[in-house]
Design an enzyme around this catalytic site. Structure first.
Site, short mmCIF file in Angstrom:
data_model
loop_
_atom_site.label_atom_id
_atom_site.label_comp_id
_atom_site.label_asym_id
_atom_site.label_seq_id
_atom_site.Cartn_x
_atom_site.Cartn_y
_atom_site.Cartn_z
CE1 TYR A 52 -19.51 96.39 114.54
CE2 TYR A 52 -20.70 94.43 113.84
CZ TYR A 52 -19.55 95.18 113.86
OH TYR A 52 -18.42 94.75 113.19
CD GLN A 156 -12.54 91.81 104.10
OE1 GLN A 156 -13.06 91.18 105.01
NE2 GLN A 156 -11.66 92.79 104.31
CE1 TYR A 158 -11.00 95.97 106.00
CE2 TYR A 158 -11.64 94.57 107.85
CZ TYR A 158 -11.93 95.59 106.95
OH TYR A 158 -13.14 96.22 107.01
NE ARG A 195 -16.84 102.16 110.98
CZ ARG A 195 -16.03 101.15 110.70
NH1 ARG A 195 -15.94 100.11 111.52
NH2 ARG A 195 -15.31 101.15 109.61
CG HIS A 306 -15.99 100.06 104.66
ND1 HIS A 306 -14.96 99.28 104.23
CD2 HIS A 306 -16.32 99.57 105.87
CE1 HIS A 306 -14.66 98.36 105.15
NE2 HIS A 306 -15.48 98.52 106.16
C1 LIG Z 1 -21.22 95.74 110.55
C2 LIG Z 1 -20.40 95.87 109.30
C3 LIG Z 1 -19.12 95.33 109.26
C4 LIG Z 1 -18.35 95.44 108.11
N1 LIG Z 1 -17.11 94.85 108.06
C5 LIG Z 1 -16.41 94.83 106.90
C6 LIG Z 1 -15.20 94.10 106.79
O1 LIG Z 1 -14.76 93.45 107.74
N2 LIG Z 1 -14.54 94.14 105.60
C7 LIG Z 1 -15.00 94.85 104.51
O2 LIG Z 1 -14.38 94.85 103.45
N3 LIG Z 1 -16.16 95.53 104.60
C8 LIG Z 1 -16.88 95.54 105.74
N4 LIG Z 1 -18.07 96.20 105.82
C9 LIG Z 1 -18.57 96.92 104.63
C10 LIG Z 1 -19.40 95.99 103.74
O3 LIG Z 1 -18.61 95.01 103.13
C11 LIG Z 1 -20.13 96.76 102.66
O4 LIG Z 1 -19.19 97.48 101.91
C12 LIG Z 1 -21.22 97.69 103.17
O5 LIG Z 1 -21.89 97.12 104.25
C13 LIG Z 1 -22.20 97.97 102.06
O6 LIG Z 1 -23.15 98.92 102.45
P1 LIG Z 1 -24.61 98.54 102.98
O7 LIG Z 1 -24.42 98.04 104.37
O8 LIG Z 1 -25.35 99.83 102.92
O9 LIG Z 1 -25.17 97.48 102.08
C14 LIG Z 1 -18.87 96.12 106.97
C15 LIG Z 1 -20.15 96.64 107.01
C16 LIG Z 1 -20.92 96.51 108.15
C17 LIG Z 1 -22.33 97.09 108.15
#
Ligand SMILES: Cc1cc2nc3c(=O)[nH]c(=O)nc-3n(C[C@H](O)[C@H](O)[C@H](O)COP(=O)(O)O)c2cc1C
Length: 414
Positions: A52, A156, A158, A195, A306
């Site tokens: 995850y 944040q 959604y 994913r 993301h």
């Molecule tokens: C496990 C996981 C859950 C995430 N959930 C959200 C979320 O709920 N809302 C959101 O805006 N971005 C979410 N993201 C994206 C992160 O905010 C971010 O954009 C991203 O992790 C950045 O890339 P990095 O993991 O390479 O640093 C998630 C990322 C991960 C890894």
């Protein structure tokens, strides 16, 4: 004779100052970079939890690899012959001072990776004075995070459109009442994508731990202890809308049914009217979308794909950053995330015009490797490495990094 004592190289470690972690030297010896934390997390976590934290979408995590490769490809040319220093790297974002141009991106369900994660992340951010963004599908409430991280708390959201956004608007009111310093609207999940690594470990929908998962948990004693201490992860912010006695699967089902789709510009405008503080739009990859967001009153943007969790064909944020900064950088605070794994990455993003570089997975790997002390170690590493990168470039302040010569072949022209 030269006086060699006068030109001693600045010592990087251990970090001094009031936020210094007395365990830093010991942790640094075992985990000198974020990649070491990732490797340890892979060994120490239940397999599903690591997957995850680590996976993305599409073929073989191609989007994640592109993010990393694009950052690695940015070269910064140093200038020497000046007295080296370890510059302070504190920055101002939206009128508040933070310790470094770094921050924690919002994440849903981080407590799957480490039970108690949201609180651990928020505490570390508060201690170090860097922004922490609670995800609406995080596993702690807005109110609890406001208590733990009053100075650095961002929230944040959604899209939750039912009943004319009744839930979304209520969450915003709660965040306002709790004193969140910024509202982040995520635009880059217009559709649900696959994913694969989550799907095959059983996290693709309702949570029904099978024998394999139970075995993985049993073989991860530190994770299981954290689970006993913190309880089963829940999307705590949604409890008020799903019902006090909602099970984890009620919440998963609710989130899948009620939340999703990207905010439209009309909706962004409505949230702009409702929210009195700093508004940030997350997931921007096109300068014209940046323009639109700023025209509607957004104070800041996250250039982000993301973290490679949507489709693998998206450009790396670092490659569209300069075009977006040139479009709106004078009128809005442009930040980026996706792929940040070192202070050198932070300085690359800063040098290309980002006011700050945030990370998601790096913090999850810190949790996986070290539990509750992991996020603090990730922050320490990122700050140390950012200072070192600035020092190496001959920059005495983060802003001076913007005048170095940069090779950025991947930069996208629009
Ligand atoms: C496990 C996981 C859950 C995430 N959930 C959200 C979320 O709920 N809302 C959101 O805006 N971005 C979410 N993201 C994206 C992160 O905010 C971010 O954009 C991203 O992790 C950045 O890339 P990095 O993991 O390479 O640093 C998630 C990322 C991960 C890894």
């Amino acid at each position: 004779m030269h006086d060699t004592t006068a030109i001693a190289t600045p010592q990087l470690k251990p970090r001094a100052g009031k936020n210094a972690n007395p365990r830093y030297a010991e942790l640094y010896r075992r985990y000198p970079t974020i990649d070491y934390l990732r490797r340890r997390a892979r060994q120490r976590l239940p397999h599903f939890a690591f997957e995850y934290s680590d996976g993305g979408s599409g073929k073989d995590d191609a989007g994640i690899k592109r993010n990393w490769a694009a950052l690695d490809a940015v070269e910064l040319v140093p200038r020497y012959g000046v007295m080296p220093s370890l510059p302070p790297c504190d920055v101002e974002l939206f009128g508040r001072r933070y310790a470094a141009p770094i921050g924690i991106s919002p994440m849903g369900g981080p407590a799957i990776v480490w039970p108690g994660a949201d609180i651990n992340l928020a505490r570390a951010a508060q201690r170090a004075r860097v922004p922490y963004t609670l995800g609406v599908v995080g596993c702690a409430t807005i109110e609890k995070i406001a208590e733990v991280a009053p100075d650095v708390f961002w929230f944040q959201l959604y899209r939750a459109p039912r009943n004319d956004h009744a839930i979304g608007f209520d969450l915003v009111r709660r965040a306002q009442a709790a004193g969140a310093h910024a509202l982040v609207l995520t635009l880059d999940v217009p559709v649900r994508t696959t994913r694969a690594r989550e799907v095959v470990v059983g996290l693709g929908g309702a949570f029904h731990p099978d024998f394999k998962m139970m075995l993985q948990m049993a073989m991860a004693p530190a994770w299981s202890m954290a689970l006993r201490k913190n309880g089963i992860p829940r999307f705590s912010n949604l409890r008020a809308y799903v019902g006090e006695n909602a099970s984890i699967n009620d919440m998963v089902e609710f989130a899948r049914r009620e939340m999703g789709g990207a905010f439209t510009w009309e909706e962004v405008a409505r949230y702009r009217d409702l929210w009195k503080g700093t508004l940030i739009v997350k997931g921007i990859l096109h300068p014209q979308d940046a323009e639109k967001a700023v025209a509607l009153g957004a104070d800041g943007l996250f250039v982000s794909n993301h973290g490679g969790r949507q489709i693998e064909a998206l450009p790396a944020p670092i490659d569209v950053l300069p075009a977006i900064v040139s479009q709106v950088g004078k009128r809005a605070t442009v930040m980026m995330d996706s792929g940040i794994r070192s202070g050198a990455d932070v300085v690359r993003a800063y040098a290309l015009g980002a006011a700050a570089a945030f990370a998601g997975r790096a913090f999850l790997w810190g949790l996986g490797a070290l539990g509750e002390e992991g996020p603090g170690h990730v922050i320490d590493l990122l700050i140390e490495e950012t200072q070192a990168a600035l020092g190496q470039l001959g920059a005495h302040t983060p802003d001076e990094a913007r005048s170095v010569v940069i090779r950025h072949k991947g930069a996208l022209q629009f």
